[in-house]
Design an enzyme around this catalytic site. Structure first.
Site, PDB file in Angstrom:
ATOM      1  CG  LEU A 193       7.063 -38.546 -33.575  1.00  0.00           C
ATOM      2  CD1 LEU A 193       6.267 -38.300 -34.862  1.00  0.00           C
ATOM      3  CD2 LEU A 193       7.762 -37.251 -33.131  1.00  0.00           C
ATOM      4  CB  ALA A 212       9.980 -36.637 -24.197  1.00  0.00           C
ATOM      5  CB  THR A 248       4.963 -36.675 -23.441  1.00  0.00           C
ATOM      6  OG1 THR A 248       4.442 -37.988 -23.241  1.00  0.00           O
ATOM      7  CG2 THR A 248       6.179 -36.737 -24.325  1.00  0.00           C
ATOM      8  CB  THR A 250       7.005 -28.821 -27.126  1.00  0.00           C
ATOM      9  OG1 THR A 250       5.718 -28.317 -26.816  1.00  0.00           O
ATOM     10  CG2 THR A 250       7.937 -28.379 -26.007  1.00  0.00           C
ATOM     11  CG  ASP A 251       3.001 -26.018 -28.779  1.00  0.00           C
ATOM     12  OD1 ASP A 251       3.441 -27.091 -28.338  1.00  0.00           O
ATOM     13  OD2 ASP A 251       1.805 -25.698 -28.679  1.00  0.00           O
ATOM     14  CE1 TYR A 267       6.954 -32.529 -22.765  1.00  0.00           C
ATOM     15  CE2 TYR A 267       5.880 -30.598 -23.694  1.00  0.00           C
ATOM     16  CZ  TYR A 267       6.454 -31.837 -23.851  1.00  0.00           C
ATOM     17  OH  TYR A 267       6.543 -32.394 -25.116  1.00  0.00           O
ATOM     18  CE  LYS A 282      10.771 -32.032 -25.705  1.00  0.00           C
ATOM     19  NZ  LYS A 282      11.212 -33.421 -26.015  1.00  0.00           N
ATOM     20  CD1 TRP A 338      -1.166 -28.153 -29.315  1.00  0.00           C
ATOM     21  CD2 TRP A 338      -3.228 -27.951 -30.148  1.00  0.00           C
ATOM     22  NE1 TRP A 338      -1.722 -27.025 -28.783  1.00  0.00           N
ATOM     23  CE2 TRP A 338      -2.980 -26.861 -29.274  1.00  0.00           C
ATOM     24  CE3 TRP A 338      -4.465 -28.014 -30.795  1.00  0.00           C
ATOM     25  CZ2 TRP A 338      -3.923 -25.870 -29.026  1.00  0.00           C
ATOM     26  CZ3 TRP A 338      -5.403 -27.019 -30.556  1.00  0.00           C
ATOM     27  CH2 TRP A 338      -5.142 -25.970 -29.682  1.00  0.00           C
TER      28      TRP A 338
HETATM   29  N1  LIG Z   1       2.571 -35.376 -27.805  1.00  0.00           N
HETATM   30  C1  LIG Z   1       2.595 -34.105 -28.189  1.00  0.00           C
HETATM   31  O1  LIG Z   1       1.549 -33.462 -28.349  1.00  0.00           O
HETATM   32  C2  LIG Z   1       3.908 -33.414 -28.432  1.00  0.00           C
HETATM   33  C3  LIG Z   1       3.899 -32.049 -28.793  1.00  0.00           C
HETATM   34  C4  LIG Z   1       5.122 -31.415 -29.055  1.00  0.00           C
HETATM   35  C5  LIG Z   1       6.309 -32.120 -28.946  1.00  0.00           C
HETATM   36  N2  LIG Z   1       6.285 -33.442 -28.587  1.00  0.00           N
HETATM   37  C6  LIG Z   1       7.574 -34.145 -28.483  1.00  0.00           C
HETATM   38  O2  LIG Z   1       7.569 -35.170 -29.458  1.00  0.00           O
HETATM   39  C7  LIG Z   1       8.286 -36.311 -28.972  1.00  0.00           C
HETATM   40  C8  LIG Z   1       7.408 -37.543 -29.070  1.00  0.00           C
HETATM   41  O3  LIG Z   1       6.226 -37.346 -28.307  1.00  0.00           O
HETATM   42  P1  LIG Z   1       5.179 -38.533 -28.088  1.00  0.00           P
HETATM   43  O4  LIG Z   1       3.874 -37.908 -27.765  1.00  0.00           O
HETATM   44  O5  LIG Z   1       5.283 -39.520 -29.198  1.00  0.00           O
HETATM   45  O6  LIG Z   1       5.751 -39.168 -26.740  1.00  0.00           O
HETATM   46  P2  LIG Z   1       5.400 -40.561 -26.037  1.00  0.00           P
HETATM   47  O7  LIG Z   1       4.292 -41.244 -26.741  1.00  0.00           O
HETATM   48  O8  LIG Z   1       5.253 -40.272 -24.587  1.00  0.00           O
HETATM   49  O9  LIG Z   1       6.723 -41.413 -26.298  1.00  0.00           O
HETATM   50  C9  LIG Z   1       7.915 -41.182 -25.642  1.00  0.00           C
HETATM   51  C10 LIG Z   1       8.659 -42.484 -25.551  1.00  0.00           C
HETATM   52  O10 LIG Z   1       9.877 -42.242 -24.825  1.00  0.00           O
HETATM   53  C11 LIG Z   1      10.050 -43.315 -23.907  1.00  0.00           C
HETATM   54  N3  LIG Z   1      10.890 -42.910 -22.781  1.00  0.00           N
HETATM   55  C12 LIG Z   1      10.508 -42.242 -21.665  1.00  0.00           C
HETATM   56  N4  LIG Z   1      11.544 -42.110 -20.828  1.00  0.00           N
HETATM   57  C13 LIG Z   1      12.607 -42.692 -21.418  1.00  0.00           C
HETATM   58  C14 LIG Z   1      13.963 -42.893 -21.023  1.00  0.00           C
HETATM   59  N5  LIG Z   1      14.416 -42.459 -19.856  1.00  0.00           N
HETATM   60  N6  LIG Z   1      14.790 -43.541 -21.870  1.00  0.00           N
HETATM   61  C15 LIG Z   1      14.335 -43.996 -23.053  1.00  0.00           C
HETATM   62  N7  LIG Z   1      13.063 -43.855 -23.475  1.00  0.00           N
HETATM   63  C16 LIG Z   1      12.200 -43.214 -22.671  1.00  0.00           C
HETATM   64  C17 LIG Z   1       8.653 -43.634 -23.474  1.00  0.00           C
HETATM   65  O11 LIG Z   1       8.592 -44.902 -22.842  1.00  0.00           O
HETATM   66  P3  LIG Z   1       7.440 -45.176 -21.735  1.00  0.00           P
HETATM   67  O12 LIG Z   1       6.144 -44.925 -22.426  1.00  0.00           O
HETATM   68  O13 LIG Z   1       7.678 -46.587 -21.340  1.00  0.00           O
HETATM   69  O14 LIG Z   1       7.689 -44.185 -20.635  1.00  0.00           O
HETATM   70  C18 LIG Z   1       7.895 -43.572 -24.803  1.00  0.00           C
HETATM   71  O15 LIG Z   1       7.959 -44.788 -25.500  1.00  0.00           O
HETATM   72  C19 LIG Z   1       8.717 -35.953 -27.551  1.00  0.00           C
HETATM   73  O16 LIG Z   1      10.026 -35.465 -27.583  1.00  0.00           O
HETATM   74  C20 LIG Z   1       7.774 -34.832 -27.149  1.00  0.00           C
HETATM   75  O17 LIG Z   1       8.352 -33.967 -26.186  1.00  0.00           O
HETATM   76  C21 LIG Z   1       5.126 -34.091 -28.333  1.00  0.00           C
END
Ligand SMILES: NC(=O)c1ccc[n+]([C@@H]2O[C@H](COP(=O)([O-])OP(=O)(O)OC[C@H]3O[C@@H](n4cnc5c(N)ncnc54)[C@H](OP(=O)(O)O)[C@@H]3O)[C@@H](O)[C@H]2O)c1
Length: 287
Positions: free
Chosen positions: A13, A63, A65, A104-105, A128, A132, A153
């Site tokens: 994201l 996060a 994730t 998140t949901d 998880y 959150k 999702w």
């Molecule tokens: N993916 C989904 O389906 C989903 C659904 C609902 C909500 N969300 C929320 O939406 C947001 C974005 O999700 P996403 O899927 O884009 O996540 P993502 O691709 O896993 O990206 C998260 C980023 O945060 C970085 N990170 C992890 N630990 C960290 C730390 N201690 N300090 C600083 N940065 C750190 C990660 O780095 P590394 O990769 O190097 O660890 C990664 O670049 C999150 O808050 C997630 O909870 C996601």
């Protein structure tokens, strides 16, 4: 013109969000940080680094994730998703900055029979989701000027997601098994990023549910991916979550009502099937 700090900027994201914010009409300065720039697990350095650039808005999309891995890494997960958020909030407070937190949901248990409202009480089923929700609570307790966006999702051009996983699997298998007893809305990170931009522009506060429109199961999502990519000769078998046997329990029904978003901003995201079509045709898709 203001300064917006995005933390977690190299994630799925985060990358789209930074792109949308940088090409938006507001001409804000967008500072994009990820793990290499600051580690939100570290309280003092997180506060000091945020204070050093004095942003007006801090968006935390960083996060842990991996939902299944979370089950056996509870301490680590809470340190990033909950305590990390607290540290970010404390840094933002020093600058009187607005805080935006992505949630998140999975804060819901899925037992409701109609779309979840922002005011429904959370009751997460997995680690998880609990981490959150704790992050949400810190934001609400600490920062008056805050925005919590619950979404679900996600798939996008950067990073692994359900779509990339299905397209990878069809290269090796003729039969896929996909769960058919979880309902939600696949959401395209580009659409979500645009919605985040609008919410920031309107300076809204509180909790908002943001997802692409219409519902499906993962099985139906999988079918749509194959249909839209013209893949033939692959069979998808619908299975139950129990049969799949993943470590983290998931809500069976996690539709997020986006009525508040529509009512207060006039915004309504397009149906997930339209967004998916766009994504599969986009030149920067990761496959
Ligand atoms: N993916 C989904 O389906 C989903 C659904 C609902 C909500 N969300 C929320 O939406 C947001 C974005 O999700 P996403 O899927 O884009 O996540 P993502 O691709 O896993 O990206 C998260 C980023 O945060 C970085 N990170 C992890 N630990 C960290 C730390 N201690 N300090 C600083 N940065 C750190 C990660 O780095 P590394 O990769 O190097 O660890 C990664 O670049 C999150 O808050 C997630 O909870 C996601």
């Amino acid at each position: 013109m203001g300064r917006i700090l995005v933390i977690g900027a190299k994630g799925m994201l985060g990358r789209d969000l930074v792109e949308v914010l940088r090409t938006s009409s507001r001409n804000d300065e967008v500072v994009a940080w990820d793990l290499g720039d600051l580690d939100i697990r570290e309280e003092q350095s997180t506060i000091a680094k945020i204070e050093s650039i004095y942003p007006e808005i801090v968006i935390n999309v960083a996060a842990f994730t991996h939902v299944d891995e979370c089950e056996s890494n509870e301490e680590k997960v809470f340190t990033i998703n909950a305590e990390g958020m607290r540290h970010v909030a404390l840094g933002a407070l020093r600058c009187h900055a607005k805080v935006v937190y992505l949630s998140t949901d999975y804060v819901f248990d899925g037992r409701k029979k109609e779309p979840y409202l922002e005011s429904d009480p959370p009751n997460p089923l997995n680690v998880y989701g609990r981490s959150k929700w704790k992050g949400e609570q810190y934001v609400q307790e600490l920062v008056e000027n805050s925005l919590i966006i619950r979404t679900q999702w996600l798939y996008g051009s950067y990073g692994n997601n359900f779509v990339t996983s299905i397209l990878r699997q069809v290269r090796e298998k003729r039969v896929l098994s996909i769960v058919n007893d979880q309902i939600g809305s696949p959401t395209y990170t580009k659409d979500l990023s645009k919605a985040i931009f609008v919410l920031i522009q309107l300076d809204v506060k509180g909790i908002f549910h943001v997802a692409n429109r219409d519902l499906c199961t993962w099985y139906q999502f999988g079918q749509a991916i194959l249909k839209l990519t013209g893949i033939v000769g692959v069979k998808i078998i619908p299975i139950s979550s129990k049969e799949l046997g993943r470590p983290a329990p998931r809500p069976s029904y996690s539709a997020l009502s986006t009525q508040k978003l529509k009512r207060e901003t006039g915004m309504m995201l397009r149906p997930w099937s339209e967004a998916l079509k766009d994504y599969l045709q986009s030149k920067d898709r990761p496959f």
